[in-house]
Scaffold this active site. Sequence first.
Site, PDB file in Angstrom:
ATOM      1  N   ASP A  65      -9.483   3.236  -3.250  1.00 54.28           N
ATOM      2  CA  ASP A  65      -8.229   3.854  -2.095  1.00 54.28           C
ATOM      3  C   ASP A  65      -8.379   2.822  -1.168  1.00 54.28           C
ATOM      4  O   ASP A  65      -8.404   2.871  -0.422  1.00 54.28           O
ATOM      5  CB  ASP A  65      -9.725   4.727  -1.455  1.00 54.28           C
ATOM      6  CG  ASP A  65      -8.927   6.059  -0.400  1.00 54.28           C
ATOM      7  OD1 ASP A  65      -8.040   6.187  -0.712  1.00 54.28           O
ATOM      8  OD2 ASP A  65     -10.015   6.207  -0.211  1.00 54.28           O
ATOM      9  N   CYS A  95      -2.062   7.371  -0.546  1.00 53.00           N
ATOM     10  CA  CYS A  95      -2.317   8.262   0.698  1.00 53.00           C
ATOM     11  C   CYS A  95      -1.163   7.750   1.304  1.00 53.00           C
ATOM     12  O   CYS A  95      -0.915   8.769   2.640  1.00 53.00           O
ATOM     13  CB  CYS A  95      -3.100   7.945   1.719  1.00 53.00           C
ATOM     14  SG  CYS A  95      -3.086   6.757   1.801  1.00 53.00           S
ATOM     15  N   PHE A 123     -11.665  -1.070  -1.108  1.00 57.72           N
ATOM     16  CA  PHE A 123     -10.681  -0.902   0.285  1.00 57.72           C
ATOM     17  C   PHE A 123     -12.072   0.541   0.926  1.00 57.72           C
ATOM     18  O   PHE A 123     -11.997   1.559   0.586  1.00 57.72           O
ATOM     19  CB  PHE A 123      -9.166  -0.119   0.305  1.00 57.72           C
ATOM     20  CG  PHE A 123      -9.093  -0.567  -0.739  1.00 57.72           C
ATOM     21  CD1 PHE A 123      -7.767  -1.894   0.198  1.00 57.72           C
ATOM     22  CD2 PHE A 123      -8.864  -0.318  -1.729  1.00 57.72           C
ATOM     23  CE1 PHE A 123      -7.104  -2.316  -0.632  1.00 57.72           C
ATOM     24  CE2 PHE A 123      -7.347  -1.754  -2.374  1.00 57.72           C
ATOM     25  CZ  PHE A 123      -6.682  -1.945  -2.038  1.00 57.72           C
TER      26      PHE A 123
END
Length: 405
Positions: free
Chosen positions: A308, A348, A236
């Site tokens: 990520d 996140c 990513f």
Amino acid sequence: MQDIVLKKGKEKSLLRRHPWVYDTAVAKAGEKGAKIAAGEMVRVVSHDGRELGFGGWSPASTLRVRMFTYAGQGEPQPGFLTQRIARAVKAREALLARTTARRLVFAEADGIPGLVADMYGDWVVTQFQSAAAQAHQDEIVRALMESTGARGVFDRSDAATRKREGLEEHVGVLAGEEPPQIIEVVEDGVKYGVDVRVGHKTGFYVDQRESRLAAQNLAREFKERTGRRLRALNCFCYTGGFSLALAAGGAAEVVSVDSSAEALSRAQDNARLNGFDEGVCKWVEADVFAYLRQMREAGETFDLVILDPPKFASSHYHVERAARAYKDINLNGLRLLRGGGDLFTFSCSGAIDPELFQKIVAGAVIDAHREAWALGRFGAGVDHPLLMTFPEGEYLKGLHLKLCE
Ligand code: SAH
């Protein structure tokens, strides 16, 4: 000014200075027949008439009021937003020694719910995500120009949150000059080109600064410790944030994967901008879920894997499905690591708290039949401070795992 009367018991979170009032907490909104405009300042009171503070009204949102002041602080005085912006900008000044890409205003944490402002070089890029922030746009833009000396303020108010507030999307200049197509920033010695018009968020993931530096340092230390240069897989990769940090640290090879051709093309431009050897950075357009399996079948191994991903859980409803996705990439990422290898893994998703994330990753370690230590935790930098009364601000979390040999 209209009073918003809360249901009994719903004053508790406000007394602990949490800034959100949900629609379900509201018993009565204003005098009978009164129409309260989007973004209008309202006074919030408890069921028995106690003043709990003042905030901005969002008629279309489930977050019906976002607070500016709390019990005992009174009504916000004219110019309070200008003062809060000046304070926020000043608090980030020290970062200039390391980077020209910084967050200047982090919404609730800076006392301006719904306002995000990032600075890239000489331009400020804004996101107005609440009716109240939008209603005060003129003052906010003026304050940003004055407190930063920026050449312009560019608006990227095109996030999905706008719709939930009943606000139209807006992208364009709000003050000063048009930014160039690409703004060049430098972070910890690495150059990145930021496209503020179409990039994710305001163009760049400023929140991963500390983790990118950790990656750069890891690559450097690896060489000193082993005499060999590190081979990494960055999943990513977006516009190459971690990839370039690793190249700057002296990695031998960084394989970077993303499903977006545009992001990869920007990443390649960024690698050229730094003059990195073309043999070091390899860019792959692929789906990470499939690619990790493919690499395993091919018998590939790495010294470092970075995961990520985008926000897998956009709300509490999606936590279970998201947990399975996190587990999958972590399991397959771990399987590609050499003994003693490192994993940087992130989430996140605000709906996945740090404890749950750690459990998911632990499950992946068990299923991979490996043993691992967590050497550290990652989070957003000092320009995304966690306001002690607003735990939701801690959306980004990461773990640095090291496999036992
Ligand atoms: N690590 C980056 C930010 C990652 S943003 C940085 O530090 O700058 C998430 C990225 O994941 C986006 O670029 C998006 O294009 C990509 N993406 C989303 N789903 C994907 C998938 N299934 N496979 C590969 N890439 C994906």
